[in-house]
Design a protein around this motif. Structure first.
Motif, PDB file in Angstrom:
ATOM      1  N   LEU A  32       0.831  -1.212   0.000  1.00 11.17           N
ATOM      2  CA  LEU A  32       0.000   0.000   0.000  1.00 11.17           C
ATOM      3  C   LEU A  32       0.859   1.253   0.000  1.00 11.17           C
ATOM      4  O   LEU A  32       0.557   2.229  -0.692  1.00 11.17           O
ATOM      5  N   GLU A  33       1.931   1.217   0.778  1.00  9.48           N
ATOM      6  CA  GLU A  33       2.825   2.380   0.867  1.00  9.48           C
ATOM      7  C   GLU A  33       3.356   2.765  -0.520  1.00  9.48           C
ATOM      8  O   GLU A  33       3.348   3.939  -0.897  1.00  9.48           O
ATOM      9  N   ASP A  36       0.566   3.769  -3.032  1.00  6.80           N
ATOM     10  CA  ASP A  36       0.102   5.111  -2.689  1.00  6.80           C
ATOM     11  C   ASP A  36       1.060   6.181  -3.231  1.00  6.80           C
ATOM     12  O   ASP A  36       0.636   7.224  -3.724  1.00  6.80           O
ATOM     13  N   LYS A  40      -0.032   9.083  -5.899  1.00  4.35           N
ATOM     14  CA  LYS A  40       0.165  10.532  -5.675  1.00  4.35           C
ATOM     15  C   LYS A  40       0.812  11.192  -6.900  1.00  4.35           C
ATOM     16  O   LYS A  40       0.439  12.300  -7.292  1.00  4.35           O
ATOM     17  N   ILE A  60      -4.603  -0.674  -5.622  1.00  5.33           N
ATOM     18  CA  ILE A  60      -4.842  -0.398  -4.196  1.00  5.33           C
ATOM     19  C   ILE A  60      -6.084  -1.166  -3.723  1.00  5.33           C
ATOM     20  O   ILE A  60      -6.082  -1.772  -2.644  1.00  5.33           O
TER      21      ILE A  60
END
Length: 235
Positions: A32-33, A36, A40, A60
């Motif tokens: 997820l990190e 993400d 962005k 995600i």
């Protein structure tokens, strides 16, 4: 050494690849990190309906799905779908996959009418675009059967399980686990209808395949034996 600016698009693809690797190893928080980070960059650098954004949202959503956080997964699958519906032709296979994913989330959340609505949308695309014996059609029929089964509508569930089985018996070798899963679904539907002798014959087929194709300590074998035991006690 050369460094890229923090929002460079090729960094997004690197972050996605790292996220994918973490997801593969089951490290979902790390996945997820990185997904993400990719998202962005995509949100800063791409148009709001860009296909790469849909891919990021789906990535995600898939991680939240694996974590069992179905409402969060649904939120991201839905964002992906909104882009796909605007940018893809109405019978595109990616749309069918998204409808299917969303149907599965609603099923997991026990919103069965919503689950059926989305599985039906996926099925309509598959029926229009795939040959009649395609495995994705069998999966779609099975998904719909499972929802009807959970709703307690066993005769409707059987109708869809049998459609799936017809495809699988034509296209699969005699002992694959997916054939066993179909026999199990049909057996449990007959059990739900109180037709225990029919249930038993399908559950025994399930067990026979698992015993040929899996190690003896595999949990699928134990579950098949438990199901048979349950039905025998009812007879």
């Amino acid at each position: 050494r050369k460094t890229l600016p923090e929002d460079h698009s090729s960094l997004a693809s690197t972050y996605n690849n790292i996220g994918f690797a973490y997801k593969d190893t089951g490290d979902y928080s790390k996945a997820l990190e990185f997904y993400d980070k990719a998202l962005k960059i995509d949100e800063k650098t791409l148009l709001p309906n860009h296909p790469s954004l849909a891919t990021s949202y789906n990535n995600i959503g898939g991680v939240y799905d694996n974590m069992g956080d179905y409402s969060k997964a649904l939120e991201f699958y839905d964002k992906a779908l909104k882009i796909e519906e605007k940018t893809l032709p109405p019978n595109h296979p990616s749309l069918a996959i998204s409808y299917n994913n969303i149907g599965l989330m609603y099923d997991n959340m026990r919103d069965y009418s919503k689950a059926l609505e989305f599985h039906d949308k996926a099925l309509k695309i598959y029926e229009k675009t795939l040959p009649p014996n395609h495995p994705s059609l069998a999966t779609s029929y099975n998904n719909i059967g499972l929802v009807y089964g959970r709703m307690g509508d066993y005769s409707k569930a059987l109708e869809f399980y049998n459609k799936a089985l017809k495809i699988q018996e034509k296209t699969l070798s005699p002992n694959p686990p997916s054939l066993a899963a179909s026999y199990n679904n049909i057996g449990m539907a007959y059990s739900g209808m109180g037709d225990y002798s029919k249930a038993l014959s399908f559950l025994e087929k399930t067990l026979a395949i698992f015993q040929k194709s899996l190690p003896p300590t595999h949990p699928h074998i134990k579950r098949a034996l438990d199901n048979i035991d349950y039905v025998k006690k009812k007879m």
